[in-house]
Design a protein around this motif. Structure first.
Motif, PDB file in Angstrom:
ATOM      1  N   THR A  74     -40.956  44.511   6.715  1.00  7.13           N
ATOM      2  CA  THR A  74     -40.272  44.912   5.493  1.00  7.13           C
ATOM      3  C   THR A  74     -40.847  46.230   4.998  1.00  7.13           C
ATOM      4  N   SER A  79     -40.496  48.767   1.231  1.00  9.71           N
ATOM      5  CA  SER A  79     -39.884  48.967  -0.079  1.00  9.71           C
ATOM      6  C   SER A  79     -39.704  50.448  -0.392  1.00  9.71           C
ATOM      7  N   SER A 110     -32.948  45.674   2.369  1.00  8.29           N
ATOM      8  CA  SER A 110     -33.853  46.401   1.471  1.00  8.29           C
ATOM      9  C   SER A 110     -33.154  47.614   0.873  1.00  8.29           C
ATOM     10  N   ASP A 113     -39.581  40.865  -0.415  1.00 13.07           N
ATOM     11  CA  ASP A 113     -40.588  41.889  -0.673  1.00 13.07           C
ATOM     12  C   ASP A 113     -40.819  41.977  -2.178  1.00 13.07           C
ATOM     13  N   ARG A 120     -47.743  40.839  -0.932  1.00 18.52           N
ATOM     14  CA  ARG A 120     -46.583  41.705  -0.745  1.00 18.52           C
ATOM     15  C   ARG A 120     -45.262  40.949  -0.744  1.00 18.52           C
ATOM     16  N   VAL A 121     -45.275  39.652  -0.474  1.00 18.79           N
ATOM     17  CA  VAL A 121     -44.014  38.941  -0.294  1.00 18.79           C
ATOM     18  C   VAL A 121     -44.025  37.580  -0.993  1.00 18.79           C
TER      19      VAL A 121
END
Length: 698
Positions: free
Chosen positions: A406, A408, A446, A568, A590-591
């Motif tokens: 992932t 961001s 995302s 995320d 982070r998740v």
């Protein structure tokens, strides 16, 4: 090896070989794991540049093991700092953009060295670790380790050169902050001359071409214990393990099991003097010395016994020579004196028992007993009979699920989408293609939510704009987002349709969201659907294999595979989860890992609340029944905190404050996601509301 005269050692070896294929993995499974992890590393390094450091998975995970005892080893190093062995090598670098460090091993024990900073550095962690020795500036391993061991995961504990801990209550990890050298260490130059038959010249060239690393720990008996660094050959070792045939790899695996389940069984961490690195080193030496002429299934136990005898010899002599720098005795600081004597006695008792000692390894005990009970029974070792197609598919789906990438960063997402055609035409294996599809789906999702955050000015998530977006631009963005999410669902699995639902909910399109939810539930109800990481019945896997056996893997994923959602924490998906995401980020989580059916019922509650309150209550009842009574069929233990939290959120928004308070209190009992800050905030809100209601009722 002591064996009864009536026992066919070859047959027993074949039985253990087959048992190890199920426990450790058949050759196809191990290759698949390596290809997926290698592709993930490549994507992180070449496509997703999320940090100043380069990240590489190492250790047993990289090698292809997925044993219960295997932790996740990850190495990080700055991409603009390089170690050289002499000043002539400095001409290979642009000194205006790179920081050079000179290795000095002249006053250190073999395998260790001081690192002198030659050119200025912009990194505070390096500056703060610098010390002066004879008017020269050196990077202290102790100081560097002290400032960086918890930089990746907050609250990590110092363990050797690493920061260690447990993620989500189940996954142990070691993170090592390193420096890289593009050059092969001169102290290991003799290793090149030793490689007559193994590894092959092409592998030797590849290993030498990729240099080495330096990890932040000195030798306890060295003159500069807190200042010097250990030379690491992690990348070279990974390439050597990759070059093993499967019998060699399983011998290494059997030694790891023997170590964990027999040698070290019942010992405290302080008393565990041998580690898996010693086992791997023994296998390397035995292969290179060509001690064993035949590495085949029927000789597996002979191969294991030869390696075990070498380890026994090393413990007796107190010398374990490093494979690349033999002068580096890896037993020097720990295995000596009384500890050495006790370890040798422990190992020699196992040696005296001979073949019976294998019964002390629970992982292969059944393979040994089956032959002892029926010595005339034939053992099939054909690779097509070793591991059913169904079991391989289980391993593949688990691997794809655990290697999601992932990001961001919106700019990175857009750059990737622009370059995706270049990736598609690469000569990828079928497993790497599946990994690429999973990555494409993740990036598309995302991108959609990040763009929406930009257009709506969601300031809490870093990406926002103060400019006014007109209706025409917003409508175009919404239309494009719909297309991207539907495309992501084609590249992904059933679970990915829930991102469409979240986006429709976020944009107030409740009826459309419920329509997609209805379709998703219909897909999940099919008997051939498998829920990855959960205890699917054998019948479900059989139906999956039989119903979709001739289909492409993309089709199988789209119609018959589901797994939990990974959100995320730096991306806002729905506003209701923002406090939990922000709380997780405060603890470097982070998740959010949320069970599929928890998300599904939550979205039903939230959408129906605006359309049909009666059905909203029914959905809430279903969610409550799931969270209260699930026996790890749909909610794994590390995900209990977020599941109780979501139940509380749904109860709170529907007005059932007393039930919500209970759910939040239950969430606090589990701490996998570090969302306690959000939970306490919600409890405070509930208490305020409840006290207010009591006040007005007086």
């Amino acid at each position: 090896m002591t064996t009864p005269t009536w026992l066919d050692l070859g047959k027993l070896s074949e039985s253990v070989f087959m048992g190890l294929c199920h426990k450790v993995g058949c050759s196809q499974t191990v290759i698949m794991r390596r290809e997926i992890v290698d592709f993930r590393d490549m994507m992180r390094t070449q496509v997703i540049h999320t940090r100043e450091d380069i990240k590489m998975i190492s250790g047993s995970t990289k090698e292809g093991f997925r044993l219960k005892e295997s932790d996740l080893d990850v190495m990080f190093w700055p991409k603009d700092h390089y170690v050289v062995w002499d000043l002539d090598q400095a001409q290979n670098y642009d000194l205006s953009r790179k920081t050079l460090i000179l290795c000095d091993s002249s006053d250190s024990l073999p395998g260790f060295a001081l690192l002198e900073l030659l050119t200025p550095t912009h990194r505070e962690s390096v500056k703060n670790a610098c010390i002066r020795i004879n008017d020269r500036l050196y990077v202290s391993s102790f100081k560097y380790r002290q400032t960086t061991f918890s930089i990746v995961v907050t609250n990590s504990k110092e363990h050797g050169p690493c920061g260690s801990g447990v993620l989500f209550g189940v996954a142990e990890y070691d993170t090592a902050q390193c420096f890289v050298s593009d050059f092969w260490p001169p102290p290991a130059s003799k290793w090149i001359d030793r490689c007559h038959t193994w590894p092959t010249p092409s592998i030797v060239d590849d290993i030498v071409r990729n240099g080495c690393h330096f990890v932040a720990i000195g030798h306890k008996l060295g003159k500069h214990a807190d200042k010097e660094w250990r030379i690491s050959f992690s990348l070279a070792e990974q390439k050597l393990v990759y070059s093993m045939n499967h019998c060699q790899f399983l011998t290494y695996g059997l030694l790891k099991l023997f170590l964990n389940e027999s040698i070290n069984n019942g010992l405290s961490d302080e008393d565990k003097l041998l580690c898996s690195y010693h086992m791997k080193t023994a296998v390397f030496w035995i292969i290179q010395r060509n001690t064993i002429p035949h590495w085949h299934p029927q000789y597996l136990l002979e191969c294991f016994w030869v390696c075990f005898k070498l380890i026994l010899k090393w413990v007796y002599e107190g010398v374990c020579p490093n494979f690349f720098i033999p002068e580096n005795n890896m037993f020097l600081s720990k295995i000596h004196g009384e500890a050495q004597k006790n370890l040798f006695i422990r190992l020699y008792k196992l040696y005296e028992k001979g073949i019976v000692s294998l019964l002390r390894i629970p992982s292969i005990r059944s393979s040994v007993i089956s032959v002892l009970k029926n010595p005339r029974q034939s053992v099939a070792t054909n690779k097509h009979m070793l591991l059913s197609r169904v079991l391989f598919e289980i391993n593949l789906l688990h691997e794809l699920n655990s290697n999601k990438i992932t990001t961001s960063d919106l700019k990175q997402c857009i750059r990737f989408l622009n370059d995706v055609e270049k990736l598609i035409i690469l000569p990828l294996t079928q497993f790497q293609v599946l990994m690429l599809h999973r990555f494409i789906a993740s990036i598309l999702q995302s991108t959609v939510f990040l763009l929406h955050n930009v257009f709506t000015g969601f300031a809490q998530f870093k990406v926002y704009t103060s400019s006014v977006v007109n209706k025409q631009v917003y409508m175009y963005m919404a239309k494009t987002s719909n297309y991207m999410l539907k495309l992501a669902a084609k590249f992904g699995c059933i679970s990915d349709t829930l991102h469409i639902v979240m986006f429709y909910y976020k944009t107030l399109r409740y009826k459309e969201a419920l329509s997609v939810l209805k379709m998703t539930k219909a897909k999940l109800a099919q008997p051939y659907v498998v829920y990855v990481c959960y205890s699917n019945t054998k019948a479900a896997w059989y139906m999956f294999h039989q119903s979709l056996g001739g289909q492409s893997w993309s089709t199988k994923m789209r119609h018959a595979v589901a797994w939990d959602l990974i959100l995320d924490n730096e991306i806002c998906y729905i506003n209701e989860l923002v406090p939990e995401q922000m709380s997780g980020l405060q603890s470097e989580n982070r998740v959010l890992l949320i069970p599929l059916y928890v998300v599904l019922h939550m979205l039903e509650v939230l959408c129906y609340r605006h359309v049909d309150p009666v059905r909203a209550q029914t959905a809430l009842d279903n969610l409550q029944d799931l969270v209260h009574h699930d026996q790890r069929e749909y909610i794994m233990k590390p995900k209990r905190d977020i599941s109780w939290e979501i139940l509380g959120i749904c109860q709170q928004v529907t007005g059932n404050h007393q039930a919500a308070l209970y759910s939040y209190q239950q969430s606090l009992r589990h701490k996998s996601h570090n969302i306690q800050t959000a939970t306490l905030m919600r409890i405070q809100e509930i208490m305020t509301l409840m006290h207010g209601n009591q006040y007005y009722s007086r």
